[in-house]
Design a protein around this motif. Structure first.
Motif, PDB file in Angstrom:
ATOM      1  N   LEU A 167       0.875  -1.091  -0.045  1.00 28.22           N
ATOM      2  CA  LEU A 167      -0.218  -0.064  -0.086  1.00 28.22           C
ATOM      3  C   LEU A 167       0.816   1.164   0.085  1.00 28.22           C
ATOM      4  O   LEU A 167       0.347   2.143  -0.641  1.00 28.22           O
ATOM      5  CB  LEU A 167      -0.865   0.017   1.299  1.00 28.22           C
ATOM      6  CG  LEU A 167      -1.814  -1.243   1.242  1.00 28.22           C
ATOM      7  CD1 LEU A 167      -2.751  -0.883   2.560  1.00 28.22           C
ATOM      8  CD2 LEU A 167      -2.908  -1.189   0.011  1.00 28.22           C
ATOM      9  N   ASP A 168       1.830   0.959   0.703  1.00 30.97           N
ATOM     10  CA  ASP A 168       2.810   2.405   0.847  1.00 30.97           C
ATOM     11  C   ASP A 168       3.491   2.663  -0.517  1.00 30.97           C
ATOM     12  O   ASP A 168       4.116   3.613  -0.703  1.00 30.97           O
ATOM     13  CB  ASP A 168       3.872   2.177   1.930  1.00 30.97           C
ATOM     14  CG  ASP A 168       3.315   2.509   3.211  1.00 30.97           C
ATOM     15  OD1 ASP A 168       2.176   2.802   3.253  1.00 30.97           O
ATOM     16  OD2 ASP A 168       3.975   1.752   4.307  1.00 30.97           O
ATOM     17  N   ASP A 169       3.405   1.649  -1.419  1.00 24.23           N
ATOM     18  CA  ASP A 169       4.107   1.873  -2.725  1.00 24.23           C
ATOM     19  C   ASP A 169       3.306   2.705  -3.837  1.00 24.23           C
ATOM     20  O   ASP A 169       3.884   2.704  -4.887  1.00 24.23           O
ATOM     21  CB  ASP A 169       4.436   0.670  -3.288  1.00 24.23           C
ATOM     22  CG  ASP A 169       5.516  -0.356  -2.545  1.00 24.23           C
ATOM     23  OD1 ASP A 169       6.427   0.494  -1.917  1.00 24.23           O
ATOM     24  OD2 ASP A 169       5.321  -1.495  -2.642  1.00 24.23           O
ATOM     25  N   LEU A 170       2.105   2.918  -3.154  1.00 25.52           N
ATOM     26  CA  LEU A 170       1.068   3.813  -4.287  1.00 25.52           C
ATOM     27  C   LEU A 170       0.899   5.096  -3.805  1.00 25.52           C
ATOM     28  O   LEU A 170       0.663   5.716  -2.595  1.00 25.52           O
ATOM     29  CB  LEU A 170      -0.340   3.060  -4.089  1.00 25.52           C
ATOM     30  CG  LEU A 170      -0.258   1.610  -4.419  1.00 25.52           C
ATOM     31  CD1 LEU A 170      -1.749   1.193  -4.034  1.00 25.52           C
ATOM     32  CD2 LEU A 170       0.168   1.218  -5.595  1.00 25.52           C
ATOM     33  N   SER A 175       1.133  10.324  -8.964  1.00 18.15           N
ATOM     34  CA  SER A 175       0.613   9.301  -9.893  1.00 18.15           C
ATOM     35  C   SER A 175       2.037   8.416 -10.203  1.00 18.15           C
ATOM     36  O   SER A 175       2.102   8.114 -11.567  1.00 18.15           O
ATOM     37  CB  SER A 175       0.209  10.246 -11.273  1.00 18.15           C
ATOM     38  OG  SER A 175      -1.015  10.600 -10.978  1.00 18.15           O
ATOM     39  N   LEU A 176       2.631   7.941  -9.111  1.00 21.62           N
ATOM     40  CA  LEU A 176       3.670   6.986  -9.317  1.00 21.62           C
ATOM     41  C   LEU A 176       3.425   5.786  -8.476  1.00 21.62           C
ATOM     42  O   LEU A 176       2.934   5.963  -7.198  1.00 21.62           O
ATOM     43  CB  LEU A 176       4.867   7.742  -8.990  1.00 21.62           C
ATOM     44  CG  LEU A 176       5.284   8.690 -10.017  1.00 21.62           C
ATOM     45  CD1 LEU A 176       6.718   9.519  -9.092  1.00 21.62           C
ATOM     46  CD2 LEU A 176       5.834   8.226 -11.149  1.00 21.62           C
ATOM     47  N   LEU A 177       3.767   4.661  -8.925  1.00 24.55           N
ATOM     48  CA  LEU A 177       4.203   3.457  -8.247  1.00 24.55           C
ATOM     49  C   LEU A 177       5.656   2.809  -8.084  1.00 24.55           C
ATOM     50  O   LEU A 177       6.454   3.157  -8.910  1.00 24.55           O
ATOM     51  CB  LEU A 177       3.334   2.482  -9.109  1.00 24.55           C
ATOM     52  CG  LEU A 177       3.128   0.997  -8.647  1.00 24.55           C
ATOM     53  CD1 LEU A 177       1.913   0.331  -9.444  1.00 24.55           C
ATOM     54  CD2 LEU A 177       4.241   0.131  -9.284  1.00 24.55           C
ATOM     55  N   GLN A 197      -5.293   3.749 -11.111  1.00 22.87           N
ATOM     56  CA  GLN A 197      -5.624   4.304  -9.813  1.00 22.87           C
ATOM     57  C   GLN A 197      -6.890   4.114  -9.243  1.00 22.87           C
ATOM     58  O   GLN A 197      -7.311   3.504  -8.353  1.00 22.87           O
ATOM     59  CB  GLN A 197      -5.064   5.765  -9.443  1.00 22.87           C
ATOM     60  CG  GLN A 197      -3.951   6.324  -9.677  1.00 22.87           C
ATOM     61  CD  GLN A 197      -3.688   7.774  -9.511  1.00 22.87           C
ATOM     62  OE1 GLN A 197      -4.410   8.478  -8.708  1.00 22.87           O
ATOM     63  NE2 GLN A 197      -2.624   8.037 -10.091  1.00 22.87           N
ATOM     64  N   ALA A 198      -8.151   4.456 -10.143  1.00 23.91           N
ATOM     65  CA  ALA A 198      -9.332   4.299 -10.081  1.00 23.91           C
ATOM     66  C   ALA A 198      -9.851   2.795  -9.755  1.00 23.91           C
ATOM     67  O   ALA A 198     -10.289   2.277  -8.729  1.00 23.91           O
ATOM     68  CB  ALA A 198     -10.266   4.929 -11.044  1.00 23.91           C
TER      69      ALA A 198
END
Length: 300
Positions: A167-170, A175-177, A197-198
């Motif tokens: 989750l922390d990677d989103l 707008s980066l992963l 994302q949606a």
């Protein structure tokens, strides 16, 4: 040193060097076949003495010829020849043998053709539709599967990277992963588009698991590559689109290459490739494209 002992030593070295489990397994398999072939010809008096130091250049040339005429696909034969070449290169470097008898071992010449499969937009649409309409699946599973496919095809992640995503990677604001431990333990950031994302947000809002991992099983555990492959296989059957997990990564790479006019350095960075050569497949015509071109000019 005996051949089997030498192979074990080399495989251990590959593991220590951080090679992927798939790579190590491939080398182990190919060298096991080589060891079996050596045992066979040794029992027939084809090799004087014993151990790796007794393996001469002409013996390896016979093995290469055996592979080239064995009926195996050229790519398979060449992979096994390369495995033997790297194996003896390692033994020479480590001082196990004085000289490398495989230094000049040649692979079978093959015209380079691109057999990599990627999906077109219509096919991706059919897969996403299959996520939403798959029979005997609850809404949570349908939503998870769609989010999973969206991340794979729109972010180009490897299946292991998808499973390790937390989750922390989103980062929705940027707008980066973030891929924290990609192939070769490499860290990289990947664009995380609004549509993806949606889809992920919808899934996360719906699930009840407190896991720190983004994608989890129905029991709430971190999903595994095998579980993802099972999902993809099911969706392939439902949609009628022949694809694998890696096909989605290839689709991403191909689309980025087309969008950037073939800028391989951009594709390589986004996919986490170590070298541009690996990325070159995305600007090399695929067999599907070659077939389409040939059909267009075929005389009737």
């Amino acid at each position: 040193m005996g051949i089997n002992e030498a192979i074990e030593k080399y495989i251990d070295a590959l593991k220590t060097d951080g090679k992927s489990a798939t790579t190590v397994k491939g080398y182990a398999h190919d060298l096991k076949l080589f060891g079996a072939w050596l045992d066979d010809i040794s029992s027939k008096g084809g090799i004087p003495g014993a151990g790796v130091s007794a393996v001469a250049k002409n013996t390896l040339e016979k093995y290469a010829q055996f592979l080239k005429t064995s009926g195996a696909a050229p790519a398979t034969a060449n992979r096994r020849i390369i495995a033997v070449r790297k194996f003896f290169e390692y033994l020479a470097k480590e001082g196990v043998i004085e000289t490398n008898p495989a230094a000049d071992l040649k692979t079978k010449p093959v015209q380079r053709q691109n057999t990599v499969k990627w999906l077109d937009r219509n096919e991706v649409g059919r897969v996403l539709y299959a996520c939403e309409t798959q029979p005997h699946a609850g809404l949570l599973k349908k939503t998870r599967d769609k989010a999973l496919i969206m991340v794979l095809v729109n972010c180009g992640l490897r299946v292991s990277e998808l499973c390790d995503l937390q989750l922390d990677d989103l980062d929705y604001n940027a707008s980066l992963l973030t891929v924290r431990d990609g192939k070769g333990a490499k860290y990289r950031k990947v664009p995380f588009g609004k549509s993806t994302q949606a889809a992920v947000k919808t899934y996360l809002d719906m699930r009840e698991s407190q896991s720190s991992y983004v994608f989890v099983t129905e029991r709430g555990d971190q999903t595994t590559p095998r579980a993802v492959q099972h999902v993809v296989k099911k969706l392939s059957e439902i949609s009628g689109v022949d694809f694998t997990v890696h096909s989605l990564r290839h689709t991403y790479g191909k689309n980025i290459a087309d969008e950037t006019g073939g800028r391989l350095e951009v594709v390589a960075q986004l996919l986490g490739h170590a070298t541009i050569e690996t990325t070159r497949i995305y600007v090399t015509p695929s067999m599907k494209e070659l077939t389409k071109a040939a059909e267009a000019v075929e005389f009737e």
